[in-house]
Design a protein around this motif. Sequence first.
Motif, mmCIF file in Angstrom:
data_model
loop_
_atom_site.group_PDB
_atom_site.id
_atom_site.type_symbol
_atom_site.label_atom_id
_atom_site.label_comp_id
_atom_site.label_asym_id
_atom_site.label_seq_id
_atom_site.Cartn_x
_atom_site.Cartn_y
_atom_site.Cartn_z
ATOM 1 N N THR A 143 0.597 -1.012 0.733
ATOM 2 C CA THR A 143 -0.110 -0.034 0.026
ATOM 3 C C THR A 143 1.049 1.393 -0.114
ATOM 4 O O THR A 143 1.982 1.118 1.100
ATOM 5 N N CYS A 144 0.563 1.757 -0.209
ATOM 6 C CA CYS A 144 1.051 3.414 -0.761
ATOM 7 C C CYS A 144 1.395 4.264 0.172
ATOM 8 O O CYS A 144 0.285 4.354 0.646
ATOM 9 N N PRO A 145 2.463 3.729 0.341
ATOM 10 C CA PRO A 145 3.119 4.964 1.964
ATOM 11 C C PRO A 145 1.763 6.331 2.307
ATOM 12 O O PRO A 145 1.612 6.928 3.049
ATOM 13 N N ASP A 146 2.076 7.015 1.333
ATOM 14 C CA ASP A 146 1.792 8.608 1.288
ATOM 15 C C ASP A 146 0.189 8.858 0.802
ATOM 16 O O ASP A 146 0.000 9.371 1.114
ATOM 17 N N CYS A 147 -0.637 7.956 -0.758
ATOM 18 C CA CYS A 147 -1.346 7.843 -0.478
ATOM 19 C C CYS A 147 -2.334 6.598 -0.633
ATOM 20 O O CYS A 147 -3.837 6.918 -0.419
ATOM 21 N N GLY A 148 -1.763 5.577 0.007
ATOM 22 C CA GLY A 148 -2.872 4.445 0.355
ATOM 23 C C GLY A 148 -3.353 4.187 -0.657
ATOM 24 O O GLY A 148 -4.035 2.937 -0.471
ATOM 25 N N GLY A 149 -2.511 4.062 -1.941
ATOM 26 C CA GLY A 149 -3.075 3.110 -3.352
ATOM 27 C C GLY A 149 -1.982 1.980 -3.364
ATOM 28 O O GLY A 149 -1.679 1.488 -2.522
ATOM 29 N N ASP A 150 -2.157 1.112 -4.625
ATOM 30 C CA ASP A 150 -1.914 0.004 -4.854
ATOM 31 C C ASP A 150 -0.667 0.359 -5.387
ATOM 32 O O ASP A 150 0.167 0.979 -6.109
ATOM 33 N N ALA A 181 6.327 0.849 -7.328
ATOM 34 C CA ALA A 181 5.593 2.071 -7.576
ATOM 35 C C ALA A 181 4.380 2.122 -7.017
ATOM 36 O O ALA A 181 3.531 1.048 -7.087
ATOM 37 N N CYS A 182 3.773 3.688 -6.973
ATOM 38 C CA CYS A 182 2.027 3.792 -6.314
ATOM 39 C C CYS A 182 1.609 3.683 -8.233
ATOM 40 O O CYS A 182 1.862 4.781 -8.575
ATOM 41 N N GLU A 183 0.336 2.970 -7.592
ATOM 42 C CA GLU A 183 -0.127 3.027 -9.269
ATOM 43 C C GLU A 183 -1.080 4.450 -9.333
ATOM 44 O O GLU A 183 -1.445 4.962 -10.680
ATOM 45 N N ASP A 184 -1.412 5.077 -8.019
ATOM 46 C CA ASP A 184 -2.550 6.486 -8.034
ATOM 47 C C ASP A 184 -2.130 7.521 -8.242
ATOM 48 O O ASP A 184 -1.798 8.300 -8.874
ATOM 49 N N CYS A 185 -0.548 7.855 -7.390
ATOM 50 C CA CYS A 185 1.082 8.772 -6.565
ATOM 51 C C CYS A 185 1.260 8.440 -8.131
ATOM 52 O O CYS A 185 2.573 9.726 -8.024
ATOM 53 N N GLY A 186 2.359 7.382 -8.223
ATOM 54 C CA GLY A 186 3.186 7.203 -9.442
ATOM 55 C C GLY A 186 4.508 7.425 -8.554
ATOM 56 O O GLY A 186 5.670 7.252 -9.121
#
Length: 281
Positions: A218-225, A251-256
């Motif tokens: 889970t993305c540490p910054d935004c919670g994305g995958d 890498a985060c799928e949502d915020c990159g």
Amino acid sequence: MSLLDSVRRPEYTGEGRCWPCTAVNAFVVVVAAGVLSVLSVPVGVLALGVGTALVYLRGYVVPGTPAFAPRLVASLGLQSLFPHADGEARRSDDLTDEEVDGEELIVVLLETGVLAEAPDGALELSAEFAESWEREMAALREWSDEELAEIVADAAPFEASGEHAYGGLSIEGPTRAVWLSRVHGIADAAAIRALAAAGVPERYRAYATTPLRMFVETCPDCGGDVVETTRSDCCGGSGSVYDSPIDEVLACEDCGAVVYRFDETVDDESASEEEGGPQSV
Ligand SMILES: [Zn+2]
């Protein structure tokens, strides 16, 4: 696959676009079109159109651009003209202070229940640790960059104060100074807290943070995958990336945001020696 798709180079456009490469190429296209339009205006206009379209679709049109454009921009002192939206082109450091033996670390992480052995024999995060780390990350992502920098400086194993700088977190002390992206700062400070709660002795905590990021889902910054992907990073601060601008990363799928680089642990020592300079001290 359409004709357009076959021309497109997604690794050099969108998220992966290198702005120094794009700018150098746009300049070359404009100059070339200018020269051609002296001979024939329609040919010049055509060259401008085709050249611009190729830079748009492929990231660059001059062969070998990723190998020379970032160096060219750097040698002209123009790097500051290309701030990165997410600050990820600057390579994030880690918080380690002293070297720890890798096998010893794994034994400690197994004994304290941070890692567990999966049925197939592979190592994975224990459910308890994953949950505890996730909870710490969710709490830290609420803070602003300035506040987060202070929290990360407190968590660092060396004396330091933190401030928001260069689109990330600058952690500086008398013995050591590092720069972390926001996403690494959250992941690593949260890991240090969760490792402390799990009873991992202090000297192992910071050193464990980088390998642990391999397990982040889970993305540490935004919670994305968080997914496995590649990232073009040809205008980054380190010399070595010029040779292979595409890195395998998580890498985060949502915020990159880049959570983990697969070359990170393998090559750590030589990489930090090569980097040097004021950018990545
Ligand atoms: Zn994210």
